[in-house]
Motif scaffolding. Structure first.
Motif, PDB file in Angstrom:
ATOM      1  N   THR A  12       0.893  -1.162   0.000  1.00 55.54           N
ATOM      2  CA  THR A  12       0.000   0.000   0.000  1.00 55.54           C
ATOM      3  C   THR A  12       0.936   1.218   0.000  1.00 55.54           C
ATOM      4  OG1 THR A  12      -0.079   0.062   2.401  1.00 55.54           O
ATOM      5  CG2 THR A  12      -1.802  -1.206   1.296  1.00 55.54           C
ATOM      6  N   GLN A  15       2.913   0.789   3.357  1.00 56.97           N
ATOM      7  CA  GLN A  15       3.277  -0.494   3.987  1.00 56.97           C
ATOM      8  C   GLN A  15       3.513  -1.575   2.941  1.00 56.97           C
ATOM      9  OE1 GLN A  15       0.125  -1.807   6.621  1.00 56.97           O
ATOM     10  NE2 GLN A  15       1.347  -3.483   7.455  1.00 56.97           N
ATOM     11  N   ILE A  17       2.888  -5.169   2.541  1.00 55.27           N
ATOM     12  CA  ILE A  17       2.061  -6.146   3.265  1.00 55.27           C
ATOM     13  C   ILE A  17       2.483  -7.571   2.925  1.00 55.27           C
ATOM     14  CG2 ILE A  17      -0.313  -6.969   3.588  1.00 55.27           C
ATOM     15  CD1 ILE A  17      -1.160  -4.041   3.171  1.00 55.27           C
ATOM     16  N   PRO A  36       0.895 -15.076  12.830  1.00 56.82           N
ATOM     17  CA  PRO A  36       0.178 -14.242  13.804  1.00 56.82           C
ATOM     18  C   PRO A  36      -0.768 -13.247  13.141  1.00 56.82           C
ATOM     19  CG  PRO A  36       2.496 -13.599  13.646  1.00 56.82           C
ATOM     20  CD  PRO A  36       2.325 -14.801  12.773  1.00 56.82           C
ATOM     21  N   ASN A  37      -1.593 -12.602  13.942  1.00 53.18           N
ATOM     22  CA  ASN A  37      -2.502 -11.564  13.429  1.00 53.18           C
ATOM     23  C   ASN A  37      -1.696 -10.499  12.679  1.00 53.18           C
ATOM     24  OD1 ASN A  37      -4.524 -11.675  16.429  1.00 53.18           O
ATOM     25  ND2 ASN A  37      -4.978 -12.555  14.450  1.00 53.18           N
ATOM     26  N   GLY A  38      -2.224 -10.123  11.531  1.00 54.76           N
ATOM     27  CA  GLY A  38      -1.583  -9.054  10.758  1.00 54.76           C
ATOM     28  C   GLY A  38      -0.376  -9.507   9.948  1.00 54.76           C
ATOM     29  N   ALA A  39      -0.109 -10.835   9.899  1.00 58.83           N
ATOM     30  CA  ALA A  39       1.079 -11.346   9.177  1.00 58.83           C
ATOM     31  C   ALA A  39       0.941 -11.208   7.667  1.00 58.83           C
ATOM     32  CB  ALA A  39       1.315 -12.806   9.545  1.00 58.83           C
ATOM     33  N   GLY A  40      -0.305 -11.126   7.192  1.00 55.07           N
ATOM     34  CA  GLY A  40      -0.525 -10.999   5.740  1.00 55.07           C
ATOM     35  C   GLY A  40      -1.225 -12.210   5.135  1.00 55.07           C
ATOM     36  N   LYS A  41      -1.765 -13.093   5.963  1.00 58.99           N
ATOM     37  CA  LYS A  41      -2.359 -14.347   5.468  1.00 58.99           C
ATOM     38  C   LYS A  41      -3.566 -14.088   4.560  1.00 58.99           C
ATOM     39  CE  LYS A  41      -3.138 -15.801   9.657  1.00 58.99           C
ATOM     40  NZ  LYS A  41      -2.660 -14.563  10.364  1.00 58.99           N
ATOM     41  N   SER A  42      -4.511 -13.271   5.037  1.00 62.54           N
ATOM     42  CA  SER A  42      -5.719 -13.018   4.221  1.00 62.54           C
ATOM     43  C   SER A  42      -5.347 -12.298   2.940  1.00 62.54           C
ATOM     44  CB  SER A  42      -6.724 -12.153   4.985  1.00 62.54           C
ATOM     45  OG  SER A  42      -7.176 -12.835   6.111  1.00 62.54           O
ATOM     46  N   THR A  43      -4.392 -11.384   3.021  1.00 67.43           N
ATOM     47  CA  THR A  43      -3.959 -10.661   1.816  1.00 67.43           C
ATOM     48  C   THR A  43      -3.366 -11.645   0.814  1.00 67.43           C
ATOM     49  OG1 THR A  43      -3.482  -8.772   3.237  1.00 67.43           O
ATOM     50  CG2 THR A  43      -2.573  -8.711   1.006  1.00 67.43           C
ATOM     51  N   GLN A  83     -13.100 -14.512   4.822  1.00 72.83           N
ATOM     52  CA  GLN A  83     -13.294 -14.613   6.279  1.00 72.83           C
ATOM     53  C   GLN A  83     -14.743 -14.377   6.715  1.00 72.83           C
ATOM     54  OE1 GLN A  83     -10.954 -12.180   9.295  1.00 72.83           O
ATOM     55  NE2 GLN A  83      -9.393 -13.587   8.541  1.00 72.83           N
ATOM     56  N   GLU A 169      -9.829 -18.989   7.348  1.00 68.94           N
ATOM     57  CA  GLU A 169     -10.381 -19.287   8.687  1.00 68.94           C
ATOM     58  C   GLU A 169     -11.823 -19.805   8.616  1.00 68.94           C
ATOM     59  OE1 GLU A 169      -9.658 -16.477  11.862  1.00 68.94           O
ATOM     60  OE2 GLU A 169      -8.118 -15.485  10.652  1.00 68.94           O
ATOM     61  N   HIS A 201      -5.764 -20.827  12.863  1.00 67.66           N
ATOM     62  CA  HIS A 201      -5.008 -20.255  13.983  1.00 67.66           C
ATOM     63  C   HIS A 201      -4.633 -21.332  14.996  1.00 67.66           C
ATOM     64  CE1 HIS A 201      -4.703 -16.032  13.204  1.00 67.66           C
ATOM     65  NE2 HIS A 201      -5.966 -15.984  12.825  1.00 67.66           N
TER      66      HIS A 201
HETATM   67  N1  LIG Z   1      -5.988  -2.720   1.617  1.00 65.83           N
HETATM   68  C1  LIG Z   1      -5.217  -2.485   2.689  1.00 65.83           C
HETATM   69  N2  LIG Z   1      -4.804  -1.233   2.993  1.00 65.83           N
HETATM   70  C2  LIG Z   1      -4.018  -0.998   4.060  1.00 65.83           C
HETATM   71  N3  LIG Z   1      -3.584  -1.961   4.910  1.00 65.83           N
HETATM   72  C3  LIG Z   1      -3.980  -3.214   4.657  1.00 65.83           C
HETATM   73  C4  LIG Z   1      -4.807  -3.557   3.541  1.00 65.83           C
HETATM   74  N4  LIG Z   1      -5.029  -4.900   3.565  1.00 65.83           N
HETATM   75  C5  LIG Z   1      -4.368  -5.371   4.635  1.00 65.83           C
HETATM   76  N5  LIG Z   1      -3.732  -4.373   5.301  1.00 65.83           N
HETATM   77  C6  LIG Z   1      -2.860  -4.515   6.472  1.00 65.83           C
HETATM   78  O1  LIG Z   1      -1.954  -5.560   6.149  1.00 65.83           O
HETATM   79  C7  LIG Z   1      -1.666  -6.353   7.279  1.00 65.83           C
HETATM   80  C8  LIG Z   1      -1.972  -7.812   6.986  1.00 65.83           C
HETATM   81  O2  LIG Z   1      -3.403  -7.997   6.957  1.00 65.83           O
HETATM   82  P1  LIG Z   1      -4.061  -9.426   6.745  1.00 65.83           P
HETATM   83  O3  LIG Z   1      -5.530  -9.256   6.880  1.00 65.83           O
HETATM   84  O4  LIG Z   1      -3.544  -9.997   5.495  1.00 65.83           O
HETATM   85  O5  LIG Z   1      -3.454 -10.207   7.986  1.00 65.83           O
HETATM   86  P2  LIG Z   1      -3.788 -11.681   8.549  1.00 65.83           P
HETATM   87  O6  LIG Z   1      -2.494 -12.387   8.671  1.00 65.83           O
HETATM   88  O7  LIG Z   1      -4.826 -12.317   7.724  1.00 65.83           O
HETATM   89  O8  LIG Z   1      -4.341 -11.311   9.988  1.00 65.83           O
HETATM   90  P3  LIG Z   1      -5.449 -12.017  10.970  1.00 65.83           P
HETATM   91  O9  LIG Z   1      -4.792 -13.256  11.513  1.00 65.83           O
HETATM   92  O10 LIG Z   1      -5.643 -10.980  12.015  1.00 65.83           O
HETATM   93  O11 LIG Z   1      -6.680 -12.293  10.145  1.00 65.83           O
HETATM   94  C9  LIG Z   1      -2.442  -5.740   8.429  1.00 65.83           C
HETATM   95  O12 LIG Z   1      -1.585  -4.881   9.143  1.00 65.83           O
HETATM   96  C10 LIG Z   1      -3.553  -4.967   7.731  1.00 65.83           C
HETATM   97  O13 LIG Z   1      -3.947  -3.879   8.512  1.00 65.83           O
END
Ligand SMILES: Nc1ncnc2c1ncn2[C@@H]1O[C@H](COP(=O)(O)OP(=O)(O)OP(=O)(O)O)[C@@H](O)[C@H]1O
Length: 260
Positions: A12, A15, A17, A36-43, A83, A169, A201
């Motif tokens: 972005t 950041q 990601i 962990p949370n915020g690692a980038g898995k969903s992205t 999710q 998830e 998780h």
């Molecule tokens: N479109 C976006 N714009 C800005 N930041 C984003 C965007 N998409 C994701 N992020 C950030 O990227 C990081 C990774 O998000 P993501 O949802 O991929 O994490 P995750 O590993 O799936 O987390 P969780 O276990 O909490 O579901 C987070 O810090 C999130 O805030």
């Protein structure tokens, strides 16, 4: 044949990601995505599904860049359960389930067969004529899981082409019974020439159901390999920021994880 990420990154404005990730999801395997949370898995899952485009690198489905496939071709090859799926329009459950039905899946009779079979497996028969947005969180999650399976259904084809199921998830809202039901069902899914990539998780469930594991932190791969390769106490403790113990359980015949 595989669903490949080749050196993909997603940035972005402020950041990074996803940072230069490569992976290959093979038909017939369950690959568990941990971190962990915020690692980038969903992205990462959204990138693999084609929902978002990488800033660098590319995603290929069976050697063809996903950007060269039409939405209909992508839908045939891969199914994505994200999710949380909020549907604002008051659809009945049966409408949500049949939305993913494609010509390649078969005719109306085959559709009814798929519905009957999968709704029985996941106890949805009594919910078909309820409004989707009035269901509980766990009920909605079961509907979404069955919808994603229906999209890949090739019931009458004994040697179907490779397909890929991406699950973010999928058990987060399920009770213990349905959680085990869904995860053990993946063993049936993978023998249908489907590769499954699933975000979990629960480390113990990951150890139990994974053929391979991809451990990510801070947008990068930390470790990618067998459960034994990834489930190293030092590695898991560092990534999850707490002391973690891993031991082999003789009776269960698999690794189990404890927080110390
Ligand atoms: N479109 C976006 N714009 C800005 N930041 C984003 C965007 N998409 C994701 N992020 C950030 O990227 C990081 C990774 O998000 P993501 O949802 O991929 O994490 P995750 O590993 O799936 O987390 P969780 O276990 O909490 O579901 C987070 O810090 C999130 O805030």
């Amino acid at each position: 044949m595989s669903l490949d990420a080749k050196n993909i990154s997603f940035n972005t404005k402020n950041q990074k990601i996803i940072d230069n990730i490569s992976l290959a999801l093979q038909p017939g395997e369950v690959l568990v995505l941990l971190g962990p949370n915020g690692a980038g898995k969903s992205t990462l899952l959204k990138l693999l599904s084609g929902e978002i485009k990488p800033s660098n690198g590319e995603v290929l489905i069976d050697e063809t860049s996903i950007t060269k496939l039409s939405l209909a071709e992508q839908a045939c090859k891969r199914s994505f359960m994200s999710q949380q799926v909020a549907i604002n329009f008051p659809f009945f459950v049966i409408d949500v389930l049949t939305m993913g039905w494609l010509d390649e899946n078969g005719d109306q009779q085959e559709c009814n067969k798929a519905l009957l079979f999968l709704c029985k497996e996941f106890s949805l028969e009594g919910l078909l004529y309820k409004k989707y947005n009035q269901l509980s969180g766990g009920e909605q999650q079961r509907v979404q899981f069955v919808r994603s399976l229906i999209q890949l259904w090739r019931g009458s084809n004994s040697s179907p082409e490779p397909r890929y199921l991406l699950l973010d998830e999928p058990t987060a809202s399920l009770d213990f019974n349905f959680e085990m039901k869904l995860l053990s069902y993946l063993n049936k899914v993978k023998i249908l020439n489907i590769g499954v990539l699933i975000i979990l998780h629960d480390l113990n469930l990951a150890a139990r159901y994974a053929d391979r594991v991809l451990l990510v932190d801070d947008g990068s791969i930390v470790q990618y390999g067998s459960v034994k390769d990834v489930f190293q106490p030092k590695l898991l403790s560092e990534v999850f920021r707490l002391p973690i113990l891993v031991e082999y359980h003789d009776e269960l015949e698999r690794l189990v994880v404890h927080a110390q």
